[in-house]
Structures are given as C-alpha cells and as structure tokens.
Write a protein that holds these residues in place. Structure first.
Motif, PDB file in Angstrom:
ATOM      1  N   ASN A 155      15.659  24.270  17.747  1.00 11.95           N
ATOM      2  CA  ASN A 155      15.188  25.652  17.597  1.00 11.95           C
ATOM      3  C   ASN A 155      15.780  26.618  18.611  1.00 11.95           C
ATOM      4  O   ASN A 155      15.369  27.781  18.668  1.00 11.95           O
TER       5      ASN A 155
ATOM      6  N   LYS B 107      17.213  29.964  17.184  1.00 17.36           N
ATOM      7  CA  LYS B 107      16.127  30.708  16.534  1.00 17.36           C
ATOM      8  C   LYS B 107      15.157  31.274  17.567  1.00 17.36           C
ATOM      9  O   LYS B 107      14.758  32.439  17.492  1.00 17.36           O
ATOM     10  N   ASP B 108      14.781  30.450  18.536  1.00 15.74           N
ATOM     11  CA  ASP B 108      13.823  30.877  19.559  1.00 15.74           C
ATOM     12  C   ASP B 108      14.382  32.016  20.401  1.00 15.74           C
ATOM     13  O   ASP B 108      13.679  32.990  20.699  1.00 15.74           O
TER      14      ASP B 108
ATOM     15  N   TYR C  28       7.849  19.220  16.309  1.00 12.40           N
ATOM     16  CA  TYR C  28       8.107  20.429  15.530  1.00 12.40           C
ATOM     17  C   TYR C  28       8.943  20.091  14.292  1.00 12.40           C
ATOM     18  O   TYR C  28       9.863  19.289  14.351  1.00 12.40           O
TER      19      TYR C  28
ATOM     20  N   VAL D  12       6.615  29.350  15.548  1.00 10.22           N
ATOM     21  CA  VAL D  12       8.068  29.393  15.681  1.00 10.22           C
ATOM     22  C   VAL D  12       8.561  28.138  16.385  1.00 10.22           C
ATOM     23  O   VAL D  12       9.581  27.551  16.025  1.00 10.22           O
ATOM     24  N   ASP D  13       7.813  27.722  17.413  1.00  7.73           N
ATOM     25  CA  ASP D  13       8.164  26.513  18.161  1.00  7.73           C
ATOM     26  C   ASP D  13       7.001  26.175  19.081  1.00  7.73           C
ATOM     27  O   ASP D  13       6.169  27.043  19.398  1.00  7.73           O
TER      28      ASP D  13
ATOM     29  N   THR E   5       5.041  23.892  11.974  1.00  8.90           N
ATOM     30  CA  THR E   5       6.110  24.600  11.261  1.00  8.90           C
ATOM     31  C   THR E   5       5.809  26.095  11.266  1.00  8.90           C
ATOM     32  O   THR E   5       4.760  26.530  11.763  1.00  8.90           O
ATOM     33  N   GLU E   6       6.705  26.855  10.678  1.00  3.79           N
ATOM     34  CA  GLU E   6       6.499  28.303  10.548  1.00  3.79           C
ATOM     35  C   GLU E   6       5.266  28.619   9.701  1.00  3.79           C
ATOM     36  O   GLU E   6       4.697  29.703   9.805  1.00  3.79           O
TER      37      GLU E   6
END
Length: 349
Positions: free
Chosen positions: A115, A118-119, A235, A94-95, A240-241
């Motif tokens: 991020n 999102k985080d 990142y 995710v990060d 990445t995811e």
C-alpha cells in the motif's frame, strides 16, 4: 522484483525466495513449523525491510494525524508508539499502520508494503491545508523484527541500552552490534520483541550478529501463521477499503471522541457481519472457503491455516450477524465442523 538489503544474506542462509508485494523475500529457510515454534519458544528474526516508512513532521503534524488516523494521537507521548488505521471517506480502511512519535512535532508511520504508493498519495492529499511535511523514507530504511520470549535477552548482549526498562510500544535510539539503530518494542507475532530500524548498509552486519547470537531466521510463512494464531489482521484480507473496523475485534482502535476522516460514515454503518475466529475439527481452511450454518452460507474465510501450537486448522472469517451455531467450513465440498474461538487463538504473554 525489488530486493531488500538482506537479499544476498537470505540466499547464503538457504532462504527459499518468493515474490511478496513486489519484493523478493524468503518464504522459509527450513520449515514454516520450525521457524514458527522458534518464535514462540525462543527468538526468530525476520527481514521486514519491504515495509514503508513515512516521516510526518511540522507544527501541525498532530492535528493532521488526528484527522488522518482513527486512534488518538494526542495521547501518544514522545518515545511511544500506537497501532492505528487510515480511514477513507466512506468509513473503510485505506491501511492499518503503526505510528511512532519521535519528537514534539515528528512522527514515523510504518505502512504495509503493498500500500506504500496508495498511502503516500492519500496522505499527501489530506495534508493540503496543514503545515506538515511528508517524507518517504522507505528506500533509506531497513527493518528487522526480532520476536520471541528470548528476544530481549538475546538482543541485550549486542547493545548497551537497558532493554529491561523499556516497555511495550516504546521507541528509542541505541547501538546494536556497533551500528546505530532505532529500536521499538513492537511486532506482529503476539510475542515480545523488538523491531530495528537501520540504515540499509547496517542491515546485514546486524542481521548476522543476531543470528550468531542465537536467533533463528524466519520467513514469510511463519510470519503469517504467527499473526494468524495471534488473531492479527492482514490488510487485503480482514481489512479493506470496504471494511468497517467497528465490525471487527479491532474496534478498540477507533476513538469516537475525536474527529477523523469518514467518522460519520463509519458510525452510520450497521454491522451486518462480524469477524470471528474459528477452530476446525479436521482439515485446513483457506481464504475464500465458505462458512456454513446448516445448509446456509453465512460467511467466508478471510485467512486460514494450520496452527503449530494447537495442531489444528484455524481461520478468521466474516460471518452474518445472525449466524447461529453449529458452524462448519466447506473444504473440497465437505462441511467440516468449526467452533467459535476467542482471539488470540493461543495464550500469549
């Protein structure tokens, strides 16, 4: 674009402003090479106030963070910091983050600017069922990074704290140029240095005091070339995811002896490609360039640029696990010979 508390100061000092992660930040003041070498040989000063800061506190902060991150938070003593990653259920990333333990049940998490939203949503979802409180401190925090072999000596002239006794990854409170700050002996350049967490209104006076003491202002351009020489990930490029961190040079951060989100999926994935360092004979590699073994495409560059210390093009690239040397990078239709390089690309202290 959002502005950091140092926006006007950047303009006064000749910063060439660009957009990055929704913020107006200086790409450079003089030249990327000059600022890069100032950090490697002296002390460079970066505005990284665009980064996100989350306070994680409560009686179950430790078990929550053990589940939410891949590193072993239980080994983190008060006043210490560690590099880590936020995994997703599929075993991706995710990060990548830095985690600072401020108190018995209080931690500060620094996340990438792009991020932040999102985080925070990810962490709040995971926090359900834990007795833990998440507070977004990003708008109330300015962050400076003073980096380089002369950083400690320069900063020592502005604080009464004994910096010589402070080890790498230590975090503590002090006053800098008369302003309260939280200092951490951390950074993103591969050099010694300190990151300074400040109230927004204190950022400009401390920034100016550090410049007056001899620091060189440095922008995003040098920050990227420095982290690339140091072999650090960015990142969205190396991580990445979909990235399995076990297939990267940063697999050490994943502590398999503990449970964390996505652990089974991460461990079950075979590494069909690996992240490597490449040094080119000529030319400058860029993100997305093809990596070749003979006529066969075996990978892609994730980050590339010119190393001011090596005076050559360098790159991080994912290549197939079975890729054989000799390798080359395709630049404008021409295959340029590339040699595998250990990371970091240059000797670091």
């Amino acid at each position: 674009m959002k502005r950091t508390p140092l926006y006007e100061a950047h303009l006064r000092h000749g910063g060439r402003m660009v957009e990055f992660a929704g913020f107006a930040l200086p790409l450079q003041y003089t030249s990327i090479r000059e600022e890069h070498l100032a950090v490697r040989r002296g002390a460079g000063l970066f505005d990284v106030s665009h980064m996100g800061e989350f306070l994680v506190q409560g009686p179950e902060a430790l078990p929550f963070l053990q589940w939410a991150t891949v590193n072993d938070v239980a080994k983190l003593r008060v006043g210490r910091a560690q590099y880590s990653m936020l995994p997703n259920p599929q075993g991706g990333v995710v990060d990548d983050i830095y985690l600072y333990r401020l108190g018995e049940d209080a931690y500060l998490m620094v996340v990438n600017a792009a991020n932040m939203a999102k985080d925070l949503a990810h962490l709040r979802h995971l926090a359900q069922g834990f007795r833990v409180e998440l507070t977004d401190l990003s708008q109330d925090t300015a962050l400076l990074a003073l980096q380089g072999p002369k950083a400690a000596a320069l900063l020592q002239g502005l604080t009464e704290a004994d910096l010589a006794s402070r080890r790498k990854n230590e975090v503590f409170e002090a006053r800098v140029a008369g302003r309260p700050a939280r200092l951490a002996r951390t950074g993103y350049t591969g050099e010694d240095g300190f990151e300074l967490f400040l109230a927004p209104e204190d950022a400009e006076p401390v920034f100016e005091a550090l410049l007056e003491a001899g620091a060189t202002p440095a922008g995003l351009g040098a920050r990227d070339t420095l982290r690339l020489e140091a072999g650090f990930p960015l990142y969205g490029h190396e991580l990445t995811e979909e990235t399995n961190p076990l297939c990267t040079p940063w697999a050490w951060v994943v502590k398999r002896e503990k449970d964390f989100l996505g652990k089974e999926a991460m461990l079950a994935q075979a590494c069909r490609e690996r992240l490597v360092g490449l040094v080119l004979e000529t030319g400058i590699p860029r993100e997305g360039y093809r990596v070749l073994s003979g006529e066969r495409e075996v990978g892609r560059v994730t980050s590339g640029g010119f190393s001011p210390l090596l005076e050559k093009g360098i790159a991080l690239a994912y290549v197939a696990e079975d890729a054989q040397e000799p390798l080359s990078v395709e630049i404008r239709g021409k295959a340029v010979r590339a040699s595998l390089s250990p990371l970091p690309f240059v000797p670091l202290k």
